[in-house]
Design an enzyme around this catalytic site. Sequence first.
Site, PDB file in Angstrom:
ATOM      1  N   SER A 105       0.831  -1.207   0.000  1.00  0.00           N
ATOM      2  CA  SER A 105       0.000   0.000   0.000  1.00  0.00           C
ATOM      3  C   SER A 105       0.863   1.253   0.000  1.00  0.00           C
ATOM      4  CB  SER A 105      -0.930   0.013   1.218  1.00  0.00           C
ATOM      5  OG  SER A 105      -1.894  -1.007   1.135  1.00  0.00           O
ATOM      6  N   TRP A 176      -9.446   7.654   5.481  1.00  0.00           N
ATOM      7  CA  TRP A 176      -8.782   6.396   5.127  1.00  0.00           C
ATOM      8  C   TRP A 176      -7.631   6.633   4.133  1.00  0.00           C
ATOM      9  CZ3 TRP A 176     -10.485   3.860   8.916  1.00  0.00           C
ATOM     10  CH2 TRP A 176     -11.830   3.866   9.273  1.00  0.00           C
ATOM     11  N   CYS A 255      -6.303   7.299 -11.873  1.00  0.00           N
ATOM     12  CA  CYS A 255      -5.270   6.995 -10.876  1.00  0.00           C
ATOM     13  C   CYS A 255      -5.637   5.734 -10.098  1.00  0.00           C
ATOM     14  CB  CYS A 255      -5.105   8.174  -9.924  1.00  0.00           C
ATOM     15  SG  CYS A 255      -4.579   9.720 -10.693  1.00  0.00           S
ATOM     16  N   GLU A 380      -9.805   0.615  -3.248  1.00  0.00           N
ATOM     17  CA  GLU A 380      -9.646   0.622  -4.708  1.00  0.00           C
ATOM     18  C   GLU A 380     -10.837  -0.041  -5.406  1.00  0.00           C
ATOM     19  OE1 GLU A 380      -7.448   2.537  -5.247  1.00  0.00           O
ATOM     20  OE2 GLU A 380      -5.776   2.239  -3.885  1.00  0.00           O
ATOM     21  N   GLY A 381     -12.008   0.107  -4.821  1.00  0.00           N
ATOM     22  CA  GLY A 381     -13.227  -0.479  -5.369  1.00  0.00           C
ATOM     23  C   GLY A 381     -13.587  -1.762  -4.647  1.00  0.00           C
TER      24      GLY A 381
END
Length: 401
Positions: A105, A176, A255, A380-381
């Site tokens: 990450s 977050w 991005c 990221e979804g």
Amino acid sequence: MDEEISVPPVTPQTPLGLFGTEALIGEEDRAIRDTVRQYVEEKVKPKLADWYEDGSLPVRELAKEVGSLGVLGMHLEGYGCAGTTATAYGLACMELEAGDSGLRSLVSVQGSLAMFAIWKYGSEEQKQQWLPAMAAGDAIGCFGLTEPDFGSNPAGMRTRAVRDGSDWVLDGTKMWITNGSVADVAVVWARTDDPGNKVRGFVVPAGTPGFSAPEIKKKMSLRASVTSELVLDGVRLPQSAVLPEAVGLSGPLSCLNEARYGIVFGALGAARDCLETTLEYARQREIFDKPLAAYQLSQAKLADMSLELGKGMLLALHLGALKDGGSLRPEQVSLGKLNSVREAIAIARECRTMLGAAGITLEYPVMRHANNLESVLTYEGTSEVHQLVIGQALTGEAAFR
């Protein structure tokens, strides 16, 4: 009398060795991967249990180390970036996450979010100012898109950027945010007062008055990672802080697509580490006078997990080849992200059952990976969002509302 059947000894294979995936990786990409693997094995893995237990990560120290390896923004061209293939970047993400999702990450947010946003949408002045330092790990970046009430629906963001003469004034809150509390620069997305309320990106140095980044504590997942809130209270920025080439949500969404591509490989690294740990444990653990690995139920579990890991790796390498060829589409990245994370978390949970009580301790990485993957499943979804992306690609109908 029946003649006794003699079974010749079999040399155990690794799960990915069974699939022969090495033959699909070029020599230069393999060399990059092996360098990152060696770094993670020697310098990072011995310390991860303590970092996870303490809920800390020496971000600046690690950024300098991975920067010296050329990993930060490695798939970007120029400005001190290595300019590797997308496949090499994916393989590096795999090795980093075989260590810990928090480490991957850190690298993803730095390279595929903050650096990529400046590299693709920034002015030449912004690129020269930030990218070489970020590639070296001398400057840390973060990416401010998600808000407390708007994760899967970034179009609803409430953070505003209002013109005041030649300046912009930003107000709002982001949530977050990986690396936020230690970042030197934040790429922040805000809705503007321009016609159409277009979303724009802003390069915000951490010392700007009105900008703060309190760290989020008491996490049960991604503990070896710095997660923060970003607070923008009347943050005044000059016009030069705007990313000139990004207008609308397509900027931040592109991005995110870069970052989730890395997760396609990264999550498989966590799964591989769980599976290799469990194979070694099963060979050594004696139950009822024979190794755990010698039982049919154990072998069935190991076979099923290896099958899913191998299929995921084949898909990841295929997507890497498409990206290197310039033809990878966002819905294809959704296929990879959905599959890799869903199967990785299932593998981590199954491995935990095979380790029994030992599986809940930090002596082994399995429970740590399983907990981390709960976050990877969401950011990221979410899986549900990627299912809808794929569903829209199949049917032509958008079902997000």
